[in-house]
Design an enzyme around this catalytic site. Structure first.
Site, PDB file in Angstrom:
ATOM      1  N   ARG A 152       0.862  -1.175   0.000  1.00 41.69           N
ATOM      2  CA  ARG A 152       0.000   0.000   0.000  1.00 41.69           C
ATOM      3  C   ARG A 152       0.900   1.226   0.000  1.00 41.69           C
ATOM      4  NH1 ARG A 152      -2.157   3.803   3.494  1.00 41.69           N
ATOM      5  NH2 ARG A 152      -4.403   4.204   3.385  1.00 41.69           N
ATOM      6  N   SER A 186     -13.082  -4.225   1.264  1.00 44.20           N
ATOM      7  CA  SER A 186     -13.403  -3.371   2.404  1.00 44.20           C
ATOM      8  C   SER A 186     -14.915  -3.323   2.568  1.00 44.20           C
ATOM      9  CB  SER A 186     -12.860  -1.956   2.188  1.00 44.20           C
ATOM     10  OG  SER A 186     -11.449  -1.956   2.179  1.00 44.20           O
ATOM     11  N   LYS A 202      -6.421   6.785   8.786  1.00 42.31           N
ATOM     12  CA  LYS A 202      -7.700   7.348   8.318  1.00 42.31           C
ATOM     13  C   LYS A 202      -8.412   7.971   9.520  1.00 42.31           C
ATOM     14  CE  LYS A 202      -8.387   4.308   4.321  1.00 42.31           C
ATOM     15  NZ  LYS A 202      -9.324   3.393   3.633  1.00 42.31           N
TER      16      LYS A 202
END
Length: 208
Positions: free
Chosen positions: A41, A110, A140
Site C-alpha cells: 500500500r 473493504s 484514516k
C-alpha cells in the site's frame, strides 16, 4: 495460494508510504517473518513506482512464504504476479478482479461496518472481508467506528474477517477474542520503537 481453503490468522501487515524502495525493503524484511499476509500500500507513489516496489517486494515475500497482496489495483496484482488484491468500494468490480486473478488468488474487500456488503462481496468473488475502523486510526483519522460485536455477527459469509483501524497489540487481543481472524496494521508496526517486537506482539494476540 488457495485462500478459500486456508484458515489464516494473525498479523496482516500493510506497508508504509515509503518513497525509497531500498528503505522499504529494509523496513519490511525484519518484520515480515511475523506476518501472515503482506499488503503493498503506497498512496503517494505513482504507477511506475508502485509497479517497481511490488516487483521488489515479491522475492522477499517468496523467500519467507508470506503472500503479497496489492492494495486498490487488481490489474497491478495481475501484471506482477502478486498473490492477490484488496479492493475498496471505488476500486473496481470484484467479479472482474476474480476473473482476471484466477480462483487461487487472495481477493479482499473493504466492508466497513456493513455485513450485507460482506455477503455481496463474497458472492462476487472475495475470499476475505475487512471491517472497521474499530478504533481511531492515524491512517484514516475521520473513518467511522465499527462495533466489535460486528465481528461476531459476521459469521456469514464464512471467510476470514480482517479488522482494521487503530489496532494496537493490546486491543488486537480484544478483536481476536471478538472473532477477527487477522488484524491489519501499518503504523503500529512501522512506527514502533522496535518494529519486530511489535509484530511479534500482534501475532501473539491470536494465541487464545
Amino acid at each position: 495460494m488457495n485462500a478459500r481453503s486456508a484458515a489464516p490468522r494473525g498479523l496482516y501487515l500493510l506497508t508504509p508510504d515509503e518513497p525509497d524502495t531500498a528503505r522499504l525493503l529494509a523496513r519490511v524484511a525484519p518484520v515480515l517473518p511475523h506476518a501472515t499476509w503482506l499488503q503493498y500500500r503506497n498512496k503517494r507513489a505513482d504507477a511506475a513506482q508502485r509497479r517497481a516496489q511490488v516487483h521488489a517486494l515479491l522475492p522477499l515475500c517468496r523467500a519467507t512464504g508470506v503472500p503479497l497482496i496489492v492494495n486498490d489495483d487488481w490489474q497491478l496484482a495481475a501484471d506482477t504476479g502478486a498473490d492477490g488484491a484488496h479492493l475498496g468500494r471505488d476500486d473496481g468490480a470484484l467479479g472482474e478482479a476474480r476473473a482476471a486473478l484466477g480462483a487461487e488468488a487472495i481477493l479482499g474487500a473493504s466492508c466497513y461496518a456493513d455485513i450485507a456488503c460482506a455477503q455481496a462481496a463474497v458472492t462476487a468473488g472475495a475470499s476475505y472481508v475487512a471491517f472497521g475502523a474499530f478504533f481511531p486510526s492515524p491512517t484514516k483519522p475521520g473513518a467511522p467506528l465499527a462495533p466489535k460485536a460486528l465481528l461476531r455477527e459476521a459469521t456469514l459469509p464464512p471467510v476470514p474477517r480482517v479488522a482494521i483501524g487503530g489496532i494496537t497489540p493490546d486491543n488486537a487481543r480484544q478483536l481476536a477474542a471478538a472473532g477477527a481472524d487477522l488484524v491489519a496494521v501499518i503504523s503500529g508496526v512501522f512506527d514502533a520503537r522496535h518494529p519486530a517486537a511489535a509484530a511479534r506482539a500482534y501475532r501473539a494476540a491470536f494465541d487464545l
